[in-house]
Design a protein around this motif. Structure first.
Motif, PDB file in Angstrom:
ATOM      1  N   THR A   7      26.972  13.688  21.411  1.00 13.52           N
ATOM      2  CA  THR A   7      27.689  13.406  22.652  1.00 13.52           C
ATOM      3  C   THR A   7      27.479  11.957  23.036  1.00 13.52           C
ATOM      4  OG1 THR A   7      27.548  15.667  23.471  1.00 13.52           O
ATOM      5  CG2 THR A   7      27.812  13.951  25.120  1.00 13.52           C
ATOM      6  N   LEU A   8      28.544  11.322  23.467  1.00 13.20           N
ATOM      7  CA  LEU A   8      28.497   9.936  23.921  1.00 13.20           C
ATOM      8  C   LEU A   8      28.754   9.881  25.420  1.00 13.20           C
ATOM      9  CD1 LEU A   8      28.571   6.804  23.515  1.00 13.20           C
ATOM     10  CD2 LEU A   8      31.024   7.069  22.995  1.00 13.20           C
ATOM     11  N   VAL A   9      27.795   9.340  26.162  1.00 12.37           N
ATOM     12  CA  VAL A   9      27.947   9.091  27.595  1.00 12.37           C
ATOM     13  C   VAL A   9      28.188   7.601  27.770  1.00 12.37           C
ATOM     14  CG1 VAL A   9      26.859   9.211  29.864  1.00 12.37           C
ATOM     15  CG2 VAL A   9      26.458  11.026  28.197  1.00 12.37           C
ATOM     16  N   THR A  10      29.271   7.256  28.448  1.00 13.48           N
ATOM     17  CA  THR A  10      29.688   5.850  28.521  1.00 13.48           C
ATOM     18  C   THR A  10      29.790   5.341  29.955  1.00 13.48           C
ATOM     19  OG1 THR A  10      32.042   6.424  28.584  1.00 13.48           O
ATOM     20  CG2 THR A  10      31.054   6.099  26.408  1.00 13.48           C
ATOM     21  N   ASP A  11      29.920   4.015  30.049  1.00 14.86           N
ATOM     22  CA  ASP A  11      30.160   3.381  31.344  1.00 14.86           C
ATOM     23  C   ASP A  11      31.522   3.779  31.905  1.00 14.86           C
ATOM     24  OD1 ASP A  11      27.788   2.061  31.696  1.00 14.86           O
ATOM     25  OD2 ASP A  11      28.469   0.153  30.865  1.00 14.86           O
ATOM     26  N   GLY A  12      32.540   3.805  31.046  1.00 15.37           N
ATOM     27  CA  GLY A  12      33.906   4.093  31.491  1.00 15.37           C
ATOM     28  C   GLY A  12      34.717   4.737  30.393  1.00 15.37           C
ATOM     29  N   SER A  13      35.955   5.111  30.715  1.00 18.54           N
ATOM     30  CA  SER A  13      36.782   5.843  29.759  1.00 18.54           C
ATOM     31  C   SER A  13      37.193   4.986  28.562  1.00 18.54           C
ATOM     32  CB  SER A  13      38.026   6.394  30.457  1.00 18.54           C
ATOM     33  OG  SER A  13      38.797   5.346  31.024  1.00 18.54           O
ATOM     34  N   SER A  14      37.328   3.669  28.740  1.00 16.35           N
ATOM     35  CA  SER A  14      37.748   2.829  27.618  1.00 16.35           C
ATOM     36  C   SER A  14      36.670   2.749  26.540  1.00 16.35           C
ATOM     37  CB  SER A  14      38.092   1.417  28.110  1.00 16.35           C
ATOM     38  OG  SER A  14      36.943   0.763  28.630  1.00 16.35           O
ATOM     39  N   ASP A  15      35.432   3.096  26.890  1.00 14.86           N
ATOM     40  CA  ASP A  15      34.325   2.987  25.940  1.00 14.86           C
ATOM     41  C   ASP A  15      34.306   4.118  24.922  1.00 14.86           C
ATOM     42  OD1 ASP A  15      33.267   0.635  27.236  1.00 14.86           O
ATOM     43  OD2 ASP A  15      32.621   1.961  28.846  1.00 14.86           O
ATOM     44  N   VAL A  16      35.266   5.031  25.020  1.00 13.82           N
ATOM     45  CA  VAL A  16      35.389   6.091  24.015  1.00 13.82           C
ATOM     46  C   VAL A  16      35.635   5.491  22.629  1.00 13.82           C
ATOM     47  CG1 VAL A  16      37.883   6.416  24.280  1.00 13.82           C
ATOM     48  CG2 VAL A  16      36.447   8.348  23.601  1.00 13.82           C
ATOM     49  N   VAL A  17      36.044   4.230  22.569  1.00 12.78           N
ATOM     50  CA  VAL A  17      36.263   3.574  21.262  1.00 12.78           C
ATOM     51  C   VAL A  17      34.985   3.485  20.454  1.00 12.78           C
ATOM     52  CG1 VAL A  17      38.183   2.201  22.150  1.00 12.78           C
ATOM     53  CG2 VAL A  17      35.901   1.230  22.126  1.00 12.78           C
ATOM     54  N   LEU A  18      33.838   3.718  21.077  1.00  5.87           N
ATOM     55  CA  LEU A  18      32.579   3.672  20.341  1.00  5.87           C
ATOM     56  C   LEU A  18      32.415   4.859  19.392  1.00  5.87           C
ATOM     57  CD1 LEU A  18      30.275   2.522  23.262  1.00  5.87           C
ATOM     58  CD2 LEU A  18      30.727   1.214  21.175  1.00  5.87           C
ATOM     59  N   LEU A  19      33.140   5.953  19.613  1.00  3.05           N
ATOM     60  CA  LEU A  19      32.964   7.147  18.785  1.00  3.05           C
ATOM     61  C   LEU A  19      33.192   6.880  17.286  1.00  3.05           C
ATOM     62  CD1 LEU A  19      34.414  10.114  20.884  1.00  3.05           C
ATOM     63  CD2 LEU A  19      32.030   9.693  20.280  1.00  3.05           C
ATOM     64  N   PRO A  20      34.269   6.187  16.883  1.00  2.10           N
ATOM     65  CA  PRO A  20      34.422   5.913  15.454  1.00  2.10           C
ATOM     66  C   PRO A  20      33.297   5.053  14.886  1.00  2.10           C
ATOM     67  CG  PRO A  20      36.506   5.611  16.600  1.00  2.10           C
ATOM     68  CD  PRO A  20      35.462   5.765  17.652  1.00  2.10           C
ATOM     69  N   ILE A  21      32.772   4.137  15.690  1.00  5.81           N
ATOM     70  CA  ILE A  21      31.671   3.286  15.235  1.00  5.81           C
ATOM     71  C   ILE A  21      30.419   4.124  15.005  1.00  5.81           C
ATOM     72  CG2 ILE A  21      30.184   1.331  15.830  1.00  5.81           C
ATOM     73  CD1 ILE A  21      32.479   0.213  17.503  1.00  5.81           C
ATOM     74  N   LEU A  22      30.115   5.021  15.934  1.00  7.67           N
ATOM     75  CA  LEU A  22      28.930   5.863  15.807  1.00  7.67           C
ATOM     76  C   LEU A  22      29.074   6.846  14.643  1.00  7.67           C
ATOM     77  CD1 LEU A  22      28.357   6.569  19.607  1.00  7.67           C
ATOM     78  CD2 LEU A  22      27.193   4.877  18.159  1.00  7.67           C
ATOM     79  N   THR A  23      30.274   7.372  14.463  1.00  5.38           N
ATOM     80  CA  THR A  23      30.525   8.259  13.326  1.00  5.38           C
ATOM     81  C   THR A  23      30.286   7.521  12.017  1.00  5.38           C
ATOM     82  OG1 THR A  23      32.132   9.555  14.598  1.00  5.38           O
ATOM     83  CG2 THR A  23      32.280   9.690  12.199  1.00  5.38           C
ATOM     84  N   TRP A  24      30.800   6.305  11.926  1.00  3.45           N
ATOM     85  CA  TRP A  24      30.608   5.481  10.720  1.00  3.45           C
ATOM     86  C   TRP A  24      29.124   5.233  10.468  1.00  3.45           C
ATOM     87  CZ3 TRP A  24      28.463   0.670   9.728  1.00  3.45           C
ATOM     88  CH2 TRP A  24      28.782   0.090   8.490  1.00  3.45           C
ATOM     89  N   LEU A  25      28.386   4.886  11.528  1.00  2.44           N
ATOM     90  CA  LEU A  25      26.950   4.617  11.363  1.00  2.44           C
ATOM     91  C   LEU A  25      26.193   5.833  10.838  1.00  2.44           C
ATOM     92  CD1 LEU A  25      26.094   2.461  14.514  1.00  2.44           C
ATOM     93  CD2 LEU A  25      25.704   1.818  12.121  1.00  2.44           C
ATOM     94  N   LEU A  26      26.514   6.995  11.348  1.00  5.99           N
ATOM     95  CA  LEU A  26      25.848   8.203  10.867  1.00  5.99           C
ATOM     96  C   LEU A  26      26.191   8.465   9.403  1.00  5.99           C
ATOM     97  CD1 LEU A  26      26.380  10.436  14.025  1.00  5.99           C
ATOM     98  CD2 LEU A  26      24.170   9.630  13.162  1.00  5.99           C
ATOM     99  N   ARG A  27      27.445   8.279   9.044  1.00  3.52           N
ATOM    100  CA  ARG A  27      27.867   8.533   7.667  1.00  3.52           C
ATOM    101  C   ARG A  27      27.194   7.557   6.687  1.00  3.52           C
ATOM    102  NH1 ARG A  27      28.931  13.349   7.581  1.00  3.52           N
ATOM    103  NH2 ARG A  27      30.923  14.168   8.278  1.00  3.52           N
ATOM    104  N   VAL A  28      27.258   6.253   6.982  1.00  2.00           N
ATOM    105  CA  VAL A  28      26.727   5.280   6.017  1.00  2.00           C
ATOM    106  C   VAL A  28      25.213   5.328   5.950  1.00  2.00           C
ATOM    107  CG1 VAL A  28      28.716   3.747   6.247  1.00  2.00           C
ATOM    108  CG2 VAL A  28      26.683   3.357   7.667  1.00  2.00           C
ATOM    109  N   ASN A  29      24.588   5.957   6.919  1.00  2.00           N
ATOM    110  CA  ASN A  29      23.135   6.085   6.889  1.00  2.00           C
ATOM    111  C   ASN A  29      22.680   7.474   6.432  1.00  2.00           C
ATOM    112  OD1 ASN A  29      21.806   3.479   7.805  1.00  2.00           O
ATOM    113  ND2 ASN A  29      23.442   3.730   9.317  1.00  2.00           N
ATOM    114  N   GLY A  30      23.570   8.159   5.719  1.00  2.00           N
ATOM    115  CA  GLY A  30      23.168   9.308   4.945  1.00  2.00           C
ATOM    116  C   GLY A  30      23.430  10.678   5.519  1.00  2.00           C
ATOM    117  N   VAL A  31      24.075  10.762   6.676  1.00  2.00           N
ATOM    118  CA  VAL A  31      24.335  12.081   7.260  1.00  2.00           C
ATOM    119  C   VAL A  31      25.569  12.687   6.594  1.00  2.00           C
ATOM    120  CG1 VAL A  31      24.878  13.367   9.357  1.00  2.00           C
ATOM    121  CG2 VAL A  31      23.300  11.425   9.457  1.00  2.00           C
TER     122      VAL A  31
END
Length: 215
Positions: A7-31
């Motif tokens: 779950t991502l808790v953000t400052d505002g609604s536009s910050d939902v763009v962080l989800l693809p970045i976090l997904t990528w980080l989890l994937r490239v780090n072995g998840v």
């Protein structure tokens, strides 16, 4: 465990763009588990006026339970370590009876839009005009954390790349297209040149090893 819900808790609604970045980080780090990303949309939640971060986190965890919690705050003009300390204090104030998953602080320098200002092709595609031939003159990668208003820069690039004018440009849904940029970027590894991104990836690596989520 077959899937990992975060779950991502953000400052505002536009910050939902962080989800693809976090997904990528989890994937490239072995998840290798199936990932279930959730943005904690609290706009209709029963929150007190001007709710503080602890109150928002409490409601978010109640509505969107997860295995891993990402808490976002833009650094803006405050040092990153100060924002991280603020997040950690807010987490420590959560009720003891509340199930608290492992939490990772997401603190881009200035604003999260800075992390989208490196992929010109994705910006042009998100603007709906991949054929746009002019350079968008994006800031040098290592200078992204010094851009004073990355949101304004990204929105200006999208408008220029759209090639629209007049009324069509005025009605151009720039916020929606900004979110689309993150979805179109396939490789966020260039951001490893930025200290704030390095710190985030280090935290992700530590957590996925600690919980045995590495494939």
């Amino acid at each position: 465990m077959k899937e990992l819900t975060f779950t991502l808790v953000t400052d505002g609604s536009s910050d939902v763009v962080l989800l693809p970045i976090l997904t990528w980080l989890l994937r490239v780090n072995g998840v290798a588990l199936a990932l279930q990303p959730i943005w904690a949309d609290l706009r209709r939640a029963n929150l007190p006026p001007r709710a503080n971060l602890s109150e928002r986190l409490r409601v978010a965890l109640d509505l969107f339970p997860c295995d891993l919690l990402f808490v976002h705050r833009d650094a803006e003009r405050v040092p990153r370590n100060q924002r991280v300390a603020e997040i950690q204090r807010s987490l420590s104030r959560l009720p003891v009876e509340l199930r608290k998953p492992k939490a990772i602080c997401v603190v881009p320098v200035r604003m999260q839009e800075a992390w989208l200002l490196f992929d010109e092709a994705a910006i042009k595609q998100a603007a709906g005009n991949s054929a746009f031939r002019e350079s968008l003159n994006l800031p040098p990668l290592r200078e992204l954390e010094g851009v004073s208003d990355p949101k304004a820069v990204l929105h200006d690039c999208l408008r220029r790349a759209s090639g629209l004018h007049g009324r069509r440009l005025r009605t151009f849904p720039v916020g929606q297209r900004a979110r689309r940029v993150a979805e179109l970027i396939e490789d966020f590894s260039p951001l490893r040149a930025l200290p704030a991104f390095q710190a985030l990836e280090t935290d992700v690596q530590t957590v996925v090893r600690e919980f045995g989520w590495v494939h």
